[in-house]
Scaffold this motif. Structure first.
Motif, PDB file in Angstrom:
ATOM      1  N   SER A   1       0.833  -1.219   0.000  1.00  0.00           N
ATOM      2  CA  SER A   1       0.000   0.000   0.000  1.00  0.00           C
ATOM      3  C   SER A   1       0.863   1.262   0.000  1.00  0.00           C
ATOM      4  CB  SER A   1      -0.940   0.027   1.219  1.00  0.00           C
ATOM      5  OG  SER A   1      -0.275   0.538   2.359  1.00  0.00           O
TER       6      SER A   1
ATOM      7  N   ASN B   1      -3.546  -1.324   7.039  1.00  0.00           N
ATOM      8  CA  ASN B   1      -2.428  -1.116   6.108  1.00  0.00           C
ATOM      9  C   ASN B   1      -1.281  -0.328   6.732  1.00  0.00           C
ATOM     10  OD1 ASN B   1      -2.971  -2.472   3.673  1.00  0.00           O
ATOM     11  ND2 ASN B   1      -4.503  -0.931   3.109  1.00  0.00           N
TER      12      ASN B   1
ATOM     13  N   GLY C   1      -4.128   0.300  -2.420  1.00  0.00           N
ATOM     14  CA  GLY C   1      -3.770  -0.924  -1.698  1.00  0.00           C
ATOM     15  C   GLY C   1      -4.179  -2.190  -2.433  1.00  0.00           C
TER      16      GLY C   1
END
Ligand SMILES: Cc1ncc(COP(=O)(O)O)c(C=O)c1O
Length: 352
Positions: free
Chosen positions: A52, A80, A320
């Motif tokens: 990401s 993330n 992502g």
């Protein structure tokens, strides 16, 4: 991203890098045809080391942590940023605690744990998770790496804009579309574009577009209703877990960035997000998570409603990878064929 080192406020000897940034800008002709537009590119941040865009921020944050001789870094995150910070902390040899809400995807937390971070699940809302991490920072003096408030995150993220400008030969596109939770990627990019304009490398900052999901759209709601103040969302609900920020601390700044660049804010449903995931997978060979696909869902809607013209040069951020949230898409296997291990069974495929 460290090729832009002279523009980043870190000493060279303290850089902690996993080779983040330098992500591809991809043309998408099949998708452009489908959407009836001429020029669209994807900035594919899924190809960062942990999957990401957060890696740009984490690299800057952990480098700074090393510079100030911090021993432990902490963050509150839906997944993330947690996984990303954990990776860079491991590389730097720092302890890492990640505070997460109960809804965070298991695979993101497993990723963080694999990098050696201690995962702390906090009951309650995303705001409660933030409050707990801030308290730990106050109580134990750990270096807080929240992307909303630590300015070094924005320093790393501004390299998104540098790269886009360089990839477009210093003639940036008309619009850049962001999926927005806290707004860190949009604000980082605004900083990057503005810096390049101020030193005369580019002539114009692109219009920045903020896309949020129906179940959590405090910034887009304020924009569309013409409000100066954001109304917090107490119970966010959406498939896009990275965008579930009911109280974006820098939300008013995001509004300012969008308005200053003549951009817009859009709101999309979870169904529109899932449609975008399928579209980008089938037409362009890219697999992204719901929070990332929101940008394409927003773009499709803005084109459908005539807000964005067909001849604009558009960059859509893919923030992502879909691999961490694959469980959200199990319906894609609904029409899987089952056959016996017998040659004549193959005919079933043709019939189907
Ligand atoms: C994949 C993905 N896209 C977008 C966002 C939203 O980013 P920001 O909080 O910088 O607006 C997140 C946040 O976690 C995310 O994980």
């Amino acid at each position: 991203m460290w090729r832009y080192f002279p523009f980043l406020p870190i000493r060279k000897k303290n850089i902690i890098s996993l080779k983040e940034g330098g992500t591809p800008i991809l043309t998408a002709p099949r998708l452009a045809e489908k959407l009836n537009i001429k020029h669209i590119w994807f900035k594919n941040e899924t190809s960062n080391p942990t999957g990401s865009f957060k890696d740009r921020g984490s690299s800057a944050l952990v480098s700074k942590a090393k510079e100030i001789k911090a021993k432990c870094v902490i963050i509150d995150s839906s997944g993330n940023a947690a996984a990303s910070l954990a990776a860079y902390a491991a590389k730097a040899g720092l302890k890492c605690y990640v505070f997460t809400p109960s809804y965070a995807s298991g695979s993101k937390l497993i990723q963080a744990a694999a990098y050696g971070a201690k995962v702390v699940k906090v009951q309650g809302t995303r705001k409660d998770v933030y409050d707990m991490a801030r308290l730990a920072h106050k109580k134990f003096g750990w270096f807080y790496c929240g992307f909303q408030s630590n300015p070094y995150a924005i320093q790393g993220l501004k390299t998104i804009a540098y790269e886009i400008c360089e990839q477009f030969n210093w003639m940036p596109p008309d619009l850049v579309i962001f999926p927005v939770g806290t707004g860190s990627s949009l604000l980082g990019s605004w900083k990057g574009f503005t810096e390049l304009k101020n030193i005369g490398i580019i002539k114009k900052v692109p219009s920045l577009v903020c896309v949020q999901p129906e179940g959590c759209a405090p910034i887009s709601n304020a924009f569309q209703k013409g409000l100066e103040e954001l109304v917090p969302i107490n119970k966010p609900e959406t498939i896009a877990e990275g965008l579930m920020i009911g109280y974006p601390i820098r939300g008013k700044q995001v509004l300012k960035a969008v308005k200053a660049t003549c951009g817009v804010c859009e709101i999309v449903s979870d169904d529109e997000i899932i449609d975008a995931v399928k579209l980008i997978g089938k037409l362009e060979g890219l697999f992204v998570e719901p929070s990332a696909a929101a940008s394409l869902a927003g773009l499709s809607k803005l084109i459908r409603n005539g807000v964005i013209g067909e001849d604009k040069k558009i960059v859509c951020m893919l923030t992502g990878t879909g691999l961490k949230t694959a469980d959200s898409y199990s319906e894609l296997l609904d029409d899987t064929l089952q056959i016996k291990n017998e040659p004549e069974e193959l005919d079933k495929i043709m019939k189907n």
